[in-house]
Design a protein around this motif. Structure first.
Motif, PDB file in Angstrom:
ATOM      1  N   SER A  80       0.826  -1.207   0.000  1.00  0.00           N
ATOM      2  CA  SER A  80       0.000   0.000   0.000  1.00  0.00           C
ATOM      3  C   SER A  80       0.862   1.260   0.000  1.00  0.00           C
ATOM      4  O   SER A  80       0.547   2.238  -0.682  1.00  0.00           O
ATOM      5  CB  SER A  80      -0.958   0.008   1.197  1.00  0.00           C
ATOM      6  N   GLY A  81       1.959   1.246   0.751  1.00  0.00           N
ATOM      7  CA  GLY A  81       2.874   2.387   0.758  1.00  0.00           C
ATOM      8  C   GLY A  81       3.493   2.601  -0.608  1.00  0.00           C
ATOM      9  O   GLY A  81       3.539   3.718  -1.125  1.00  0.00           O
ATOM     10  N   LYS A  82       3.966   1.516  -1.214  1.00  0.00           N
ATOM     11  CA  LYS A  82       4.564   1.615  -2.553  1.00  0.00           C
ATOM     12  C   LYS A  82       3.555   2.171  -3.559  1.00  0.00           C
ATOM     13  O   LYS A  82       3.897   3.016  -4.383  1.00  0.00           O
ATOM     14  CB  LYS A  82       5.092   0.258  -3.010  1.00  0.00           C
ATOM     15  N   LYS A  83       2.315   1.698  -3.477  1.00  0.00           N
ATOM     16  CA  LYS A  83       1.277   2.141  -4.402  1.00  0.00           C
ATOM     17  C   LYS A  83       1.039   3.649  -4.266  1.00  0.00           C
ATOM     18  O   LYS A  83       0.972   4.362  -5.280  1.00  0.00           O
ATOM     19  CB  LYS A  83      -0.020   1.371  -4.124  1.00  0.00           C
ATOM     20  N   VAL A  84       0.939   4.123  -3.048  1.00  0.00           N
ATOM     21  CA  VAL A  84       0.681   5.551  -2.823  1.00  0.00           C
ATOM     22  C   VAL A  84       1.861   6.400  -3.282  1.00  0.00           C
ATOM     23  O   VAL A  84       1.683   7.408  -3.965  1.00  0.00           O
ATOM     24  CB  VAL A  84       0.361   5.824  -1.337  1.00  0.00           C
ATOM     25  N   PHE A  85       3.074   5.999  -2.919  1.00  0.00           N
ATOM     26  CA  PHE A  85       4.239   6.796  -3.310  1.00  0.00           C
ATOM     27  C   PHE A  85       4.423   6.803  -4.825  1.00  0.00           C
ATOM     28  O   PHE A  85       4.778   7.826  -5.401  1.00  0.00           O
ATOM     29  CB  PHE A  85       5.502   6.316  -2.590  1.00  0.00           C
ATOM     30  N   LYS A  86       4.156   5.658  -5.468  1.00  0.00           N
ATOM     31  CA  LYS A  86       4.259   5.610  -6.932  1.00  0.00           C
ATOM     32  C   LYS A  86       3.244   6.554  -7.564  1.00  0.00           C
ATOM     33  O   LYS A  86       3.559   7.278  -8.511  1.00  0.00           O
ATOM     34  CB  LYS A  86       4.033   4.178  -7.429  1.00  0.00           C
ATOM     35  N   ARG A  87       2.039   6.551  -7.038  1.00  0.00           N
ATOM     36  CA  ARG A  87       1.000   7.461  -7.543  1.00  0.00           C
ATOM     37  C   ARG A  87       1.431   8.915  -7.398  1.00  0.00           C
ATOM     38  O   ARG A  87       1.288   9.719  -8.321  1.00  0.00           O
ATOM     39  CB  ARG A  87      -0.302   7.213  -6.777  1.00  0.00           C
ATOM     40  N   LEU A  88       1.982   9.258  -6.220  1.00  0.00           N
ATOM     41  CA  LEU A  88       2.390  10.642  -5.984  1.00  0.00           C
ATOM     42  C   LEU A  88       3.564  11.047  -6.864  1.00  0.00           C
ATOM     43  O   LEU A  88       3.631  12.195  -7.301  1.00  0.00           O
ATOM     44  CB  LEU A  88       2.734  10.860  -4.504  1.00  0.00           C
ATOM     45  N   ILE A  89       4.468  10.136  -7.150  1.00  0.00           N
ATOM     46  CA  ILE A  89       5.573  10.442  -8.066  1.00  0.00           C
ATOM     47  C   ILE A  89       4.992  10.859  -9.410  1.00  0.00           C
ATOM     48  O   ILE A  89       5.391  11.874  -9.985  1.00  0.00           O
ATOM     49  CB  ILE A  89       6.519   9.226  -8.225  1.00  0.00           C
ATOM     50  N   GLY A  90       4.026  10.087  -9.902  1.00  0.00           N
ATOM     51  CA  GLY A  90       3.389  10.415 -11.180  1.00  0.00           C
ATOM     52  C   GLY A  90       2.688  11.759 -11.147  1.00  0.00           C
ATOM     53  O   GLY A  90       2.794  12.552 -12.088  1.00  0.00           O
ATOM     54  N   GLU A  91       1.981  12.049 -10.067  1.00  0.00           N
ATOM     55  CA  GLU A  91       1.259  13.310  -9.977  1.00  0.00           C
ATOM     56  C   GLU A  91       2.202  14.505  -9.858  1.00  0.00           C
ATOM     57  O   GLU A  91       1.962  15.552 -10.459  1.00  0.00           O
ATOM     58  CB  GLU A  91       0.265  13.257  -8.815  1.00  0.00           C
ATOM     59  N   GLU A  92       3.273  14.343  -9.084  1.00  0.00           N
ATOM     60  CA  GLU A  92       4.238  15.443  -8.953  1.00  0.00           C
ATOM     61  C   GLU A  92       4.979  15.666 -10.277  1.00  0.00           C
ATOM     62  O   GLU A  92       5.300  16.805 -10.620  1.00  0.00           O
ATOM     63  CB  GLU A  92       5.221  15.175  -7.815  1.00  0.00           C
ATOM     64  N   LYS A  93       5.205  14.601 -11.040  1.00  0.00           N
ATOM     65  CA  LYS A  93       5.806  14.762 -12.372  1.00  0.00           C
ATOM     66  C   LYS A  93       4.857  15.539 -13.285  1.00  0.00           C
ATOM     67  O   LYS A  93       5.304  16.372 -14.075  1.00  0.00           O
ATOM     68  CB  LYS A  93       6.151  13.406 -12.986  1.00  0.00           C
ATOM     69  N   LYS A  94       3.560  15.261 -13.183  1.00  0.00           N
ATOM     70  CA  LYS A  94       2.584  16.029 -13.960  1.00  0.00           C
ATOM     71  C   LYS A  94       2.638  17.507 -13.577  1.00  0.00           C
ATOM     72  O   LYS A  94       2.559  18.387 -14.446  1.00  0.00           O
ATOM     73  CB  LYS A  94       1.168  15.486 -13.746  1.00  0.00           C
ATOM     74  N   HIS A  95       2.766  17.783 -12.283  1.00  0.00           N
ATOM     75  CA  HIS A  95       2.882  19.176 -11.833  1.00  0.00           C
ATOM     76  C   HIS A  95       4.114  19.828 -12.455  1.00  0.00           C
ATOM     77  O   HIS A  95       4.060  20.979 -12.903  1.00  0.00           O
ATOM     78  CB  HIS A  95       2.998  19.248 -10.310  1.00  0.00           C
ATOM     79  N   LEU A  96       5.205  19.102 -12.465  1.00  0.00           N
ATOM     80  CA  LEU A  96       6.443  19.619 -13.048  1.00  0.00           C
ATOM     81  C   LEU A  96       6.246  19.947 -14.526  1.00  0.00           C
ATOM     82  O   LEU A  96       6.675  21.009 -15.000  1.00  0.00           O
ATOM     83  CB  LEU A  96       7.571  18.597 -12.858  1.00  0.00           C
ATOM     84  N   ILE A  97       5.581  19.078 -15.246  1.00  0.00           N
ATOM     85  CA  ILE A  97       5.313  19.308 -16.673  1.00  0.00           C
ATOM     86  C   ILE A  97       4.431  20.534 -16.857  1.00  0.00           C
ATOM     87  O   ILE A  97       4.690  21.389 -17.712  1.00  0.00           O
ATOM     88  CB  ILE A  97       4.687  18.055 -17.314  1.00  0.00           C
ATOM     89  N   ILE A  98       3.379  20.642 -16.048  1.00  0.00           N
ATOM     90  CA  ILE A  98       2.468  21.789 -16.138  1.00  0.00           C
ATOM     91  C   ILE A  98       3.235  23.097 -15.912  1.00  0.00           C
ATOM     92  O   ILE A  98       3.070  24.060 -16.671  1.00  0.00           O
ATOM     93  CB  ILE A  98       1.321  21.663 -15.105  1.00  0.00           C
ATOM     94  N   LEU A  99       4.066  23.113 -14.892  1.00  0.00           N
ATOM     95  CA  LEU A  99       4.834  24.328 -14.582  1.00  0.00           C
ATOM     96  C   LEU A  99       5.838  24.666 -15.687  1.00  0.00           C
ATOM     97  O   LEU A  99       5.961  25.824 -16.091  1.00  0.00           O
ATOM     98  CB  LEU A  99       5.559  24.159 -13.246  1.00  0.00           C
TER      99      LEU A  99
END
Length: 161
Positions: free
Chosen positions: A135-154
């Protein structure tokens, strides 16, 4: 790196502080940004950070507390590391840099957000790598993807300006 000795519960606590700082940062720059397209970017990122914060609060409530597999002799180092992340968190430093500027420019806010997102990605990558629960791995993997999207948007908004 000390993060390898953090259990998911401790990493969730650090993540809560990261996301809380991100929410404050993006909300503040949304209020002060002049360009409407850039304001829209910051509003979206603030909303995302709020959702991430709620996710980690929920996970923190559900997670068992306490060190897992951490040698007793490094407890002081772990506590110091957690305190430094909280006291000088990614977004806290970013907000302080922005407050130090006389005339806030949209580009400065975007560049600061880019650096903060990069720092967040690094933290989540380490947390993912060192998590011992699915469950921890799943959440952190999801957040990595979302933070990468933020980086792309910025970065895309930076290119447009």
């Amino acid at each position: 790196m000390v993060i390898k000795y953090l259990n998911d519960d401790e990493a969730f606590k650090v993540a809560i502080n990261l996301e809380r700082g991100g929410l404050r940062f993006y909300t503040e720059v949304y209020r002060t940004t002049k360009d409407e397209k850039t304001r829209t970017v910051f509003l979206r990122l603030a909303e995302d950070e709020k959702a991430h914060l709620e996710l980690f609060k929920k996970l923190d409530e559900e997670s068992p507390s306490g060190p897992v597999g951490r040698p007793k002799e490094i407890d002081d180092e772990v506590v110091a590391y957690l305190n430094s992340l909280v006291d000088t968190g990614v977004f806290k430093r970013a907000k302080e840099r922005l407050e130090a500027m006389k005339d806030l420019k949209d580009i400065d806010a975007l560049e600061t957000g880019v650096q903060a997102e990069k720092d967040s990605i690094l933290f989540y990558q380490e947390a993912y790598k060192n998590s011992v629960t699915p469950s921890g791995k799943k959440v952190f993997k999801r957040l990595i993807g979302e933070e990468k999207k933020h980086l792309i948007i910025l970065t895309e908004r930076l290119r447009e300006l």
